[in-house]
Write a protein that holds these residues in place. Structure first.
Motif, mmCIF file in Angstrom:
data_model
loop_
_atom_site.group_PDB
_atom_site.id
_atom_site.type_symbol
_atom_site.label_atom_id
_atom_site.label_comp_id
_atom_site.label_asym_id
_atom_site.label_seq_id
_atom_site.Cartn_x
_atom_site.Cartn_y
_atom_site.Cartn_z
ATOM 1 N N ALA A 1 0.906 -0.948 0.271
ATOM 2 C CA ALA A 1 -0.221 -0.097 0.030
ATOM 3 C C ALA A 1 0.881 1.366 0.243
ATOM 4 O O ALA A 1 2.272 0.816 0.377
ATOM 5 C CB ALA A 1 -0.655 0.323 0.928
ATOM 6 N N ARG A 2 0.269 1.915 -0.434
ATOM 7 C CA ARG A 2 0.782 3.486 -0.476
ATOM 8 C C ARG A 2 1.435 3.876 1.825
ATOM 9 O O ARG A 2 0.474 3.591 1.861
ATOM 10 C CB ARG A 2 -0.046 4.395 -1.346
ATOM 11 N N ALA A 3 2.280 4.624 1.523
ATOM 12 C CA ALA A 3 2.741 4.543 2.536
ATOM 13 C C ALA A 3 1.868 6.017 3.241
ATOM 14 O O ALA A 3 0.877 6.742 2.311
ATOM 15 C CB ALA A 3 4.191 5.474 2.707
ATOM 16 N N LYS A 4 2.176 6.074 4.502
ATOM 17 C CA LYS A 4 1.113 6.848 5.329
ATOM 18 C C LYS A 4 2.032 8.113 5.532
ATOM 19 O O LYS A 4 2.843 8.401 5.391
ATOM 20 C CB LYS A 4 0.870 5.994 6.971
ATOM 21 N N LYS A 5 0.786 9.206 5.300
ATOM 22 C CA LYS A 5 1.178 10.331 5.504
ATOM 23 C C LYS A 5 1.129 10.559 6.974
ATOM 24 O O LYS A 5 0.231 10.421 8.103
ATOM 25 C CB LYS A 5 0.274 11.184 4.936
ATOM 26 N N ARG A 6 2.153 11.432 7.221
ATOM 27 C CA ARG A 6 3.089 11.898 8.612
ATOM 28 C C ARG A 6 2.298 13.167 8.488
ATOM 29 O O ARG A 6 2.299 13.731 8.119
ATOM 30 C CB ARG A 6 4.611 11.202 8.566
ATOM 31 N N PRO A 7 1.247 13.062 9.796
ATOM 32 C CA PRO A 7 0.760 14.339 10.394
ATOM 33 C C PRO A 7 2.098 15.295 11.130
ATOM 34 O O PRO A 7 3.164 15.110 11.579
ATOM 35 C CB PRO A 7 0.097 14.116 11.901
#
Length: 157
Positions: free
Chosen positions: A4-10
């Motif tokens: 899956a795509r990498a999660k966006k870090r807040p």
């Protein structure tokens, strides 16, 4: 990546303006992990912009400059048969912002003023007036896409 795509870090908002966009810009400008130096440069530049224009808020001018630098299309290379074509493609909104920031920082660094804060302030002022090297880069990118729109049917990536 295979999965899956990498999660966006807040991102945490910056201490002075409480804006996540400023933090993103400062992170891009940062060299050798020196974030406090990068913040100081940005804040000094925004203060200089406020001073030169006589307006209270230099941050609004910075955001306007960023909007003026943002490209809407870009060209990507794709091999079809034996030939390589430059194919114009719409840019995702988050990439638009990233590219605009990158160009603003790059062309600020290439300017001739004495300190980085002065260079950044000058580039922000120029970009807010639709002038300067970063805006010229956007215009060139748009011209390139326009010149190659005949190859748009080669499609999506």
């Amino acid at each position: 990546m295979r999965k899956a795509r990498a999660k966006k870090r807040p991102l945490l908002p910056d201490p002075r303006f409480k804006d996540e966009l400023v933090t993103r810009f400062v992170n891009m400008m940062m060299l050798d992990g020196k974030k406090s130096t990068s913040y100081r440069i940005f804040y000094d530049a925004v203060d200089m912009v406020s001073e030169k224009t006589g307006e209270a808020n230099g941050l609004e001018l910075w955001k306007e400059a960023l909007n003026n630098v943002m490209p809407h299309v870009e060209v990507r290379s794709k091999r079809v048969g034996g030939a390589t074509f430059q194919i114009p493609i719409q840019i995702r909104p988050d990439r638009k912002v990233s590219v605009a920031m990158k160009w603003l920082i790059t062309y600020s660094r290439k300017r001739n003023e004495k300190t980085m804060a002065q260079r950044l302030a000058a580039e922000i002022l120029a970009a807010s007036k639709e002038e300067g090297a970063a805006v010229k880069k956007r215009m060139d990118t748009h011209k390139m896409a326009d010149a190659n729109k005949a190859f748009a049917h080669f499609g999506r990536f």
